[in-house]
Scaffold this active site. Structure first.
Site, short mmCIF file in Angstrom:
data_model
loop_
_atom_site.label_atom_id
_atom_site.label_comp_id
_atom_site.label_asym_id
_atom_site.label_seq_id
_atom_site.Cartn_x
_atom_site.Cartn_y
_atom_site.Cartn_z
N LYS A 178 1.64 4.24 -3.10
CA LYS A 178 1.59 5.69 -2.89
C LYS A 178 2.91 6.35 -3.28
O LYS A 178 2.91 7.43 -3.89
CB LYS A 178 1.26 5.98 -1.42
CG LYS A 178 -0.14 5.53 -1.01
CD LYS A 178 -0.37 5.69 0.48
CE LYS A 178 -1.76 5.18 0.87
NZ LYS A 178 -2.00 5.26 2.34
N ASP A 235 0.84 -1.20 0.00
CA ASP A 235 0.00 0.00 0.00
C ASP A 235 0.88 1.25 0.00
O ASP A 235 0.65 2.19 -0.77
CB ASP A 235 -0.92 -0.01 1.23
CG ASP A 235 -1.75 1.26 1.33
OD1 ASP A 235 -2.64 1.45 0.47
OD2 ASP A 235 -1.52 2.06 2.25
#
Length: 360
Positions: free
Chosen positions: A222, A218
């Site tokens: 980003k 995750d």
């Protein structure tokens, strides 16, 4: 003033919060909702009259409309008697890969879907090439930091000619909570690593399977997005070092339950790292960093000096530092809740309003 039309894909946690916020917008700013879908149901306003948002749960549940495929949704929106926007509140790779087809028809895209902007560099190029060819817009603030103004701030720095040298911070609310609890700046007793992960799971701070947080992907997604905006041609989230916090022996655990039951056997490794940090007057944080000059991107554990913004984090806040030529030695710091349905939906709604205002 011409009317705008919106299709909403996904009515999960973020989708529900977004629809609630959409319903509260003033009439002159709220686009007409003409399509709404979840995985197996959809509502289609064939005459392009607005769907009543307040009635969508029952209308969607009772809908017998054939489920439109993504190319059919794009065609339906392109035929609307005004400019259209698709709001993708899913995390679907298939929907992400359909963005170029929407944009090539002049349909703007608003989304928190990280996969669209962190998958192959080819898809990234296709998305923005399609947008520029039709003057359609792409807004995805919530793909990094939920409602925090991370992407817009970076874009403003780049667009105004500042030289961004480094981006660093804590990009995951889950990882922030875990390490702020496990290795607090005040050195209060915190419990073992496995106990803290278990408590976070019970409180809903992790995914149902904590491995989906602990693998670091995750955060890597980003970082991929921000690196690309900063001008780096990062191929994807697997193209740079990402430290997984899943012990190798547990990578093949058959379930989240098995993983959690065996995690205490590996507490000693995390405890050793924390003690090493404490002896150096530091704390442990899970940090993502981008060195723009060298093109180096990495994600992983880091021992952080006490007294710095990253070491002083509390709760599940995200913290992103932009080091630039203009800001000198003191970075531009953005801090706040970086996860949660309401704040993520707020970022989506704010992006929608930007598109509506520009279209009008």
């Amino acid at each position: 003033m011409s009317r705008t039309y919106v299709a909403v894909l996904g009515v999960g946690g973020v989708g529900k919060a977004f629809l609630s916020q959409l319903s509260l917008l003033p009439d002159h700013l709220r686009p007409a909702l003409i399509f709404l879908s979840r995985s197996s149901k959809n509502i289609v306003s064939k005459d392009y009259e607005p769907i009543q948002i307040s009635q969508y749960p029952s209308s969607l549940a009772s809908s017998s409309s054939p489920v439109l495929k993504l190319p059919e949704v794009a065609q339906f929106l392109s035929n609307a008697p005004g400019r259209s926007i698709v709001v993708d509140n899913t995390s679907s790779q298939d929907v992400a890969e359909a963005y170029p087809s929407f944009l090539s028809k002049g349909i703007s895209v608003v989304t928190p879907n990280k996969k669209a902007f962190s998958s192959s560099y080819g898809l990234w190029g296709d998305i923005f090439s399609a947008a520029s060819s039709t003057n359609a817009m792409v807004y995805h603030e919530s793909s990094v930091g939920a409602g925090l103004p991370v992407i817009s701030t970076l874009k403003d720095l780049v667009a105004t000619g500042d030289q961004v040298t480094r981006i660093e911070g804590v990009f995951s609310g889950t990882m922030s909570y875990l390490f702020n609890t496990f290795s607090p700046a005040d050195n209060e007793p915190s419990g073992s690593w496995s106990e803290i992960v278990a408590k976070a799971k019970e409180a809903g701070f992790t995914e149902p399977d904590p491995r989906d947080d602990l693998n670091g992907m995750d955060v890597a997604r980003k970082l991929t997005i921000l690196a690309r905006i900063a001008g780096l041609k990062v191929e994807g989230p697997t193209s740079f070092p990402v430290q997984s916090l899943i012990p190798k022996e547990l990578e093949s655990a058959s379930s989240a339950e098995e993983f959690m039951s065996k995690l205490p056997d590996h507490d000693k490794d995390m405890e050793r790292y924390k003690k090493e940090a404490k002896s150096a007057n530091k704390v442990v944080r899970y940090v993502g960093s981008i060195d723009v000059a060298s093109g180096a991107v990495k994600v992983g554990l880091q021992m952080v000096e006490l007294g710095t913004p990253t070491a002083s984090l509390r709760g599940s806040d995200n913290l992103i530092c932009f080091y630039t030529q203009r800001y000198g030695a003191n970075p531009l710091v953005i801090q706040g809740a970086g996860a949660g349905a309401e704040v993520t939906a707020m970022g989506v709604t704010a992006d929608l309003l930007k598109v509506v205002e520009r279209l009008r």
